[in-house]
Scaffold this active site. Sequence first.
Site, PDB file in Angstrom:
ATOM      1  N   GLY A   8      75.071  59.449  65.582  1.00 13.33           N
ATOM      2  CA  GLY A   8      74.254  58.249  65.717  1.00 13.33           C
ATOM      3  C   GLY A   8      74.812  57.078  64.902  1.00 13.33           C
ATOM      4  N   ALA A   9      75.597  56.608  65.069  1.00 13.60           N
ATOM      5  CA  ALA A   9      76.535  55.604  64.283  1.00 13.60           C
ATOM      6  C   ALA A   9      76.561  54.356  65.024  1.00 13.60           C
ATOM      7  CB  ALA A   9      77.807  56.087  63.725  1.00 13.60           C
ATOM      8  N   THR A  10      76.106  54.127  66.258  1.00 16.27           N
ATOM      9  CA  THR A  10      76.542  52.997  66.934  1.00 16.27           C
ATOM     10  C   THR A  10      75.576  51.763  67.061  1.00 16.27           C
ATOM     11  OG1 THR A  10      76.005  53.773  68.996  1.00 16.27           O
ATOM     12  CG2 THR A  10      78.365  53.913  68.220  1.00 16.27           C
ATOM     13  N   SER A  11      74.231  52.050  66.413  1.00 12.03           N
ATOM     14  CA  SER A  11      73.178  51.025  66.560  1.00 12.03           C
ATOM     15  C   SER A  11      72.098  51.196  65.330  1.00 12.03           C
ATOM     16  CB  SER A  11      72.635  51.173  67.922  1.00 12.03           C
ATOM     17  OG  SER A  11      71.850  52.271  68.309  1.00 12.03           O
ATOM     18  N   GLY A  12      71.496  50.244  65.204  1.00 15.34           N
ATOM     19  CA  GLY A  12      70.189  50.643  64.444  1.00 15.34           C
ATOM     20  C   GLY A  12      70.495  50.916  62.939  1.00 15.34           C
ATOM     21  N   GLY A  14      71.909  53.815  62.232  1.00 13.00           N
ATOM     22  CA  GLY A  14      73.097  54.337  62.024  1.00 13.00           C
ATOM     23  C   GLY A  14      74.155  53.596  61.836  1.00 13.00           C
ATOM     24  N   SER A 127      61.610  62.633  59.883  1.00 12.55           N
ATOM     25  CA  SER A 127      60.243  61.762  59.921  1.00 12.55           C
ATOM     26  C   SER A 127      59.162  62.225  59.320  1.00 12.55           C
ATOM     27  CB  SER A 127      60.246  61.461  61.481  1.00 12.55           C
ATOM     28  OG  SER A 127      58.821  60.832  61.790  1.00 12.55           O
ATOM     29  N   TYR A 159      57.680  64.176  70.209  1.00 11.65           N
ATOM     30  CA  TYR A 159      58.532  63.764  69.238  1.00 11.65           C
ATOM     31  C   TYR A 159      58.160  64.632  67.664  1.00 11.65           C
ATOM     32  CZ  TYR A 159      60.553  60.433  65.857  1.00 11.65           C
ATOM     33  OH  TYR A 159      61.248  60.093  64.616  1.00 11.65           O
TER      34      TYR A 159
END
Length: 277
Positions: A8-12, A14, A127, A159
């Site tokens: 999960g490294a490509t946005s936000g 991450g 979370s 969630y």
Amino acid sequence: MSTVVLIGATSGLGRQAAEQLAGHRLFLIGRDPDRAAALAKRLPDATVIAADVSVLSGVERVAAVISSATERVDVLVNNAGVMTPSRQVSAEGIELNLAVHHLAPWSVTALLLPLIPAGGRIVNVNSEGHRSPMRGGVVRIDPARLEDGPAEFDPFLTYSRSKLANLLYTYELQRRRPDLSVVAVHPGVVRTSLGRQFPRLQVAAIHAFALSARRGAEPVVRLAVGSERPSGYYDRFTPVRSSAASYDEDLARRVWQATAELRPYAGRADHIVDAEK
């Protein structure tokens, strides 16, 4: 220098974590090929892999690429996340929150465990929602029915259930592998595109008090490569007790077994079913 795998490294959060981890040997995984290509240009020394970890074929692709490139993974960060206002399923037909927040960390970790030496770290981004959904109430998990069907789906409760499942898994893996450091972290309420499918005013209200992605990444990076040996559950930089339900060892074992039996994971590989050595 550590070898770090960041899911999960490509946005936000991450992407910010990936940039803060520059200088280490990085394997960076993201679902979107265009974002993966952009990140590869930004961090040319990293190995960037475009793969969807919500499905087993994507997990197996990640493991195959990493295993062919290195014999050692010092740190694994499971950061992929989703939040949807309506029920969605993965390409394998599994409810998406469960697939991304619980099945992906469970299966990615299992396939990479042979590369993680004693003293290695596994950081699961969790979370505070594991305690209670945004609208209030109690979070419970039935191991006999891990997936929320259409009748049970609630965007916030579903969630939260997936995050509790991930936390139960985190503690169970630590019990099975005491030679590793297995931790979960709530990075804070972070301003990202995670809830972009929700009504604009609802998202704006949350973002008004949320942290930047850069600040949200900071505790994740510290737990991944900091000098201390972390354990347990963290609210950003502070170790705290998680919910009472998360410490139920019998429930954790039952959730582990139920996870191993979910389609299409059942019978695919012994090292996915049981990570214990």
